[in-house]
Design a protein around this motif. Structure first.
Motif, PDB file in Angstrom:
ATOM      1  N   THR A  87      -0.855 -12.244  31.038  1.00 60.79           N
ATOM      2  CA  THR A  87      -0.532 -13.457  30.286  1.00 60.79           C
ATOM      3  C   THR A  87      -1.499 -13.713  29.135  1.00 60.79           C
ATOM      4  O   THR A  87      -1.420 -14.761  28.483  1.00 60.79           O
ATOM      5  N   ARG A  89      -3.336 -14.062  25.645  1.00 57.89           N
ATOM      6  CA  ARG A  89      -2.784 -14.405  24.329  1.00 57.89           C
ATOM      7  C   ARG A  89      -3.562 -13.753  23.196  1.00 57.89           C
ATOM      8  O   ARG A  89      -3.242 -13.950  22.028  1.00 57.89           O
ATOM      9  N   ASP A 172     -14.108 -17.868  33.106  1.00 58.95           N
ATOM     10  CA  ASP A 172     -14.561 -18.751  32.024  1.00 58.95           C
ATOM     11  C   ASP A 172     -16.082 -18.857  31.979  1.00 58.95           C
ATOM     12  O   ASP A 172     -16.622 -19.749  31.327  1.00 58.95           O
ATOM     13  N   ASP A 207     -11.153 -20.787  26.280  1.00 58.65           N
ATOM     14  CA  ASP A 207     -10.311 -21.895  26.753  1.00 58.65           C
ATOM     15  C   ASP A 207      -8.903 -21.781  26.163  1.00 58.65           C
ATOM     16  O   ASP A 207      -7.907 -22.019  26.865  1.00 58.65           O
ATOM     17  N   TRP A 208      -8.810 -21.442  24.883  1.00 56.42           N
ATOM     18  CA  TRP A 208      -7.509 -21.305  24.229  1.00 56.42           C
ATOM     19  C   TRP A 208      -6.659 -20.237  24.904  1.00 56.42           C
ATOM     20  O   TRP A 208      -5.430 -20.370  25.010  1.00 56.42           O
ATOM     21  N   ASN A 209      -7.312 -19.196  25.389  1.00 57.77           N
ATOM     22  CA  ASN A 209      -6.580 -18.070  25.966  1.00 57.77           C
ATOM     23  C   ASN A 209      -5.997 -18.377  27.345  1.00 57.77           C
ATOM     24  O   ASN A 209      -5.062 -17.709  27.774  1.00 57.77           O
ATOM     25  N   THR A 210      -6.544 -19.326  28.061  1.00 56.90           N
ATOM     26  CA  THR A 210      -6.012 -19.841  29.338  1.00 56.90           C
ATOM     27  C   THR A 210      -5.843 -18.771  30.418  1.00 56.90           C
ATOM     28  O   THR A 210      -4.956 -18.893  31.269  1.00 56.90           O
ATOM     29  N   ASP A 212      -6.843 -17.373  33.887  1.00 58.54           N
ATOM     30  CA  ASP A 212      -7.565 -17.854  35.061  1.00 58.54           C
ATOM     31  C   ASP A 212      -8.616 -16.855  35.526  1.00 58.54           C
ATOM     32  O   ASP A 212      -9.650 -17.236  36.076  1.00 58.54           O
TER      33      ASP A 212
END
Length: 267
Positions: A87, A89, A172, A207-210, A212
């Motif tokens: 997922t 980005r 993160d 954070d933008w890439n999300t 987990d």
């Protein structure tokens, strides 16, 4: 839980030895997981026998794009766990994110994909032009008059930056930073002590890439104005330059990766 670790031990990376890094990582991970290595061209056929696939130093997928696309489609269809998760980005999804981040006003090297929109970029003597699906500077050229079909190439102002710096994250959590003091020697890296502002810059893209779980490398350059600008958000198979780190930092990274994989498999 058995893991299939995807790597191309023979990939001839410039200024780096992918094989050494993966030999080191797998030697440490083997104490925590049942592990087997395979070439990226074999991943699709072998993955049904494993609980998860870990994609590591396998070179730019454009060298085997059809096989990678087939692996990705098969993994998604079967619900196979892939680390990094599919997922992402960033580079995992191509270079569209550079355009998206430019539009959103993030601190990134301004990027367009249509020469007709050149007026949106700073007026500079030369522009960097590279394929939208490129990697490892393949196909990169510099020109004062960019020309290409709309949507085919990325166009950026050529920036006389002071240096490049990379920030490395597991999930993160920031792990370490390295930089190249000489812009002409991208892979001659040395440890970098980031400021609070540097870390805030890098974390904004994580954070933008999300994602987990996973390993991410945020590449940036120090612009003449002093600010950092994003060069690349590598979330597919980022090289980690672990051999340049003190042993204590290596140990900390391996511990973070091990914990991340356990959490990923338990999710």
């Amino acid at each position: 839980m058995p893991l299939l670790y995807v790597t191309d031990l023979a990939y001839p990376a410039r200024g780096r030895r992918y094989c050494d890094e993966d030999i080191f990582l797998t030697s440490r991970l083997r104490t925590h997981f049942d592990l087997a290595l395979c070439h990226p061209l074999d991943a699709r056929a072998l993955m049904p026998g494993f609980d998860a696939v870990v994609v590591r130093n396998s070179g730019p997928v454009l060298h085997y794009q059809e096989a990678y696309d087939a692996f990705r489609a098969a993994a998604l269809a079967a619900g196979t766990r892939v680390y990094n998760p599919l997922t992402g980005r960033g580079d995992m999804a191509g270079k569209q994110y550079l355009l998206d981040l430019t539009e959103a006003g993030y601190p990134v090297i301004p990027t367009i994909d249509d020469p007709a929109r050149l007026g949106l970029l700073p007026d500079v003597p030369s522009y960097a032009v590279k394929p939208k699906q490129g990697a490892d500077s393949i196909g990169l050229t510099f020109t004062a008059t960019p020309s290409a079909a709309p949507g085919e190439m990325l166009i950026q102002p050529r920036i006389d930056f002071a240096y490049e710096v990379s920030f490395y994250f597991v999930d993160d959590a920031f792990q370490y930073a390295l930089y190249a003091p000489d812009p002409a020697r991208r892979w001659e890296l040395t440890p970098y002590e980031p400021s609070a502002a540097d870390l805030a810059f890098a974390r904004a893209f994580v954070d933008w890439n999300t994602l987990d779980h996973g390993i991410q490398r945020v590449d940036a350059c120090r612009a003449p104005s002093g600010e950092l600008l994003l060069v690349e958000l590598e979330d597919l198979n980022p090289y980690l330059s672990l051999d340049l780190l003190p042993e204590a930092v290596q140990d900390r990274f391996v511990a973070a990766l091990t914990e991340s994989l356990h959490s990923f498999l338990a999710a």
